[in-house]
Design an enzyme around this catalytic site. Structure first.
Site, short mmCIF file in Angstrom:
data_model
loop_
_atom_site.label_atom_id
_atom_site.label_comp_id
_atom_site.label_asym_id
_atom_site.label_seq_id
_atom_site.Cartn_x
_atom_site.Cartn_y
_atom_site.Cartn_z
N HIS A 163 0.84 -1.20 0.00
CA HIS A 163 0.00 0.00 0.00
C HIS A 163 0.87 1.25 0.00
O HIS A 163 2.03 1.20 0.41
CB HIS A 163 -0.88 0.05 1.26
CG HIS A 163 -1.96 -0.97 1.32
ND1 HIS A 163 -2.16 -1.77 2.42
CD2 HIS A 163 -2.91 -1.32 0.42
CE1 HIS A 163 -3.19 -2.57 2.20
NE2 HIS A 163 -3.66 -2.32 0.99
N CYS A 248 -2.34 0.90 9.93
CA CYS A 248 -3.46 0.09 9.44
C CYS A 248 -4.26 -0.58 10.55
O CYS A 248 -5.30 -1.17 10.28
CB CYS A 248 -3.00 -0.93 8.41
SG CYS A 248 -1.67 -2.00 8.92
#
Length: 258
Positions: A163, A248
């Protein structure tokens, strides 16, 4: 006053089955991971954040990585459509949670895919990583949702890591930090500070000069401390085996309407 709420989600008993894409699979100790998750939540609360626990999704191994399921801009929640089909069952509980907090809810629609870990907000600039989990249609839907609210959406190529926020995050003054071997296009960021460790690229802004960081990045913590920041270190080693990082494991909601 800005809000200080953070969505978190308890690890699934199936955590060890979580996806890995850019690293070799290692064994995950779920009990140890749960202890680390509890300490992570405690660190948030110690620094003034109210944690809001999303209903568990025990059949979804990656569900602890709650950031991937929703992107917040002001009071608007954009429910993601994860690029990994196995993760799409994670979003319903998160949608219920943000709706209960009074957020306006939008959703990414097919054919768009978007993981929240691909979105880095710095002021009114919203960087969106275009890579393995977020496609061009997903980027377009972020623009459609947030540009009418005053956001400037910038697409960023992501190929070296899972990501965008696996590669870069930002300090309180907007300086982007990243570990250069993992950053595809550092020149896209007006101010970029290279850090010496991969996990040093991940900071969560706790307020003031305090930065939540992984304990696996001591050299970066020392660097940022020398620059006047106050690192708050947590051990998330079991989640790092699944390409997880401090960002996250929560969704920070800073601009909820009273």
């Amino acid at each position: 006053m800005p809000s200080k709420k953070a969505l978190i989600r308890r690890p699934s008993p199936r955590l060890a089955e979580g996806l890995v894409t850019h690293i070799e699979r290692e064994g995950v100790d779920v009990d140890r991971a749960t202890e680390q998750w509890e300490a992570y939540g405690a660190a948030l609360r110690t620094h003034g954040w109210e944690t809001v626990e999303v209903a568990p999704a025990d059949d979804c191994p990656d569900s602890v990585f709650v950031e991937d399921t929703v992107v917040m801009y002001r009071n608007v929640a954009l429910i993601a459509r994860p690029g990994a089909e196995s993760r799409r069952g994670e979003t319903a509980g998160v949608e219920e949670a943000v709706a209960s907090l009074g957020c306006s809810v939008n959703r990414v629609r097919e054919p768009g895919t978007l993981d929240g870990g691909d979105v880095l907000k710095i002021g009114d600039t919203v960087y969106v990583g275009r890579g393995g989990r977020t496609n061009a249609a997903g980027v377009q839907q972020v623009r459609a949702a947030f540009e009418p609210l005053g956001a400037r959406v910038v697409a960023v190529p992501v190929a070296k890591v899972l990501h965008l926020k696996s590669a870069v995050t930002a300090l309180p003054d907007g300086t982007v930090v990243g570990h250069l071997p993992n950053v595809d296009a550092p020149s896209l960021f007006p101010r970029f500070l290279p850090v010496p460790e991969e996990s040093g690229a991940h900071v969560v802004l706790l307020g003031g000069d305090k930065l939540l960081m992984a304990s696996s990045a001591p050299k970066t913590a020392e660097l940022l401390s020398d620059l006047g920041h106050e690192p708050v270190l947590v051990d998330i080693g079991e989640f790092e085996k699944l390409e997880g990082c401090v960002t996250c494991l929560s969704v920070r909601l800073r601009e909820l309407h009273a």
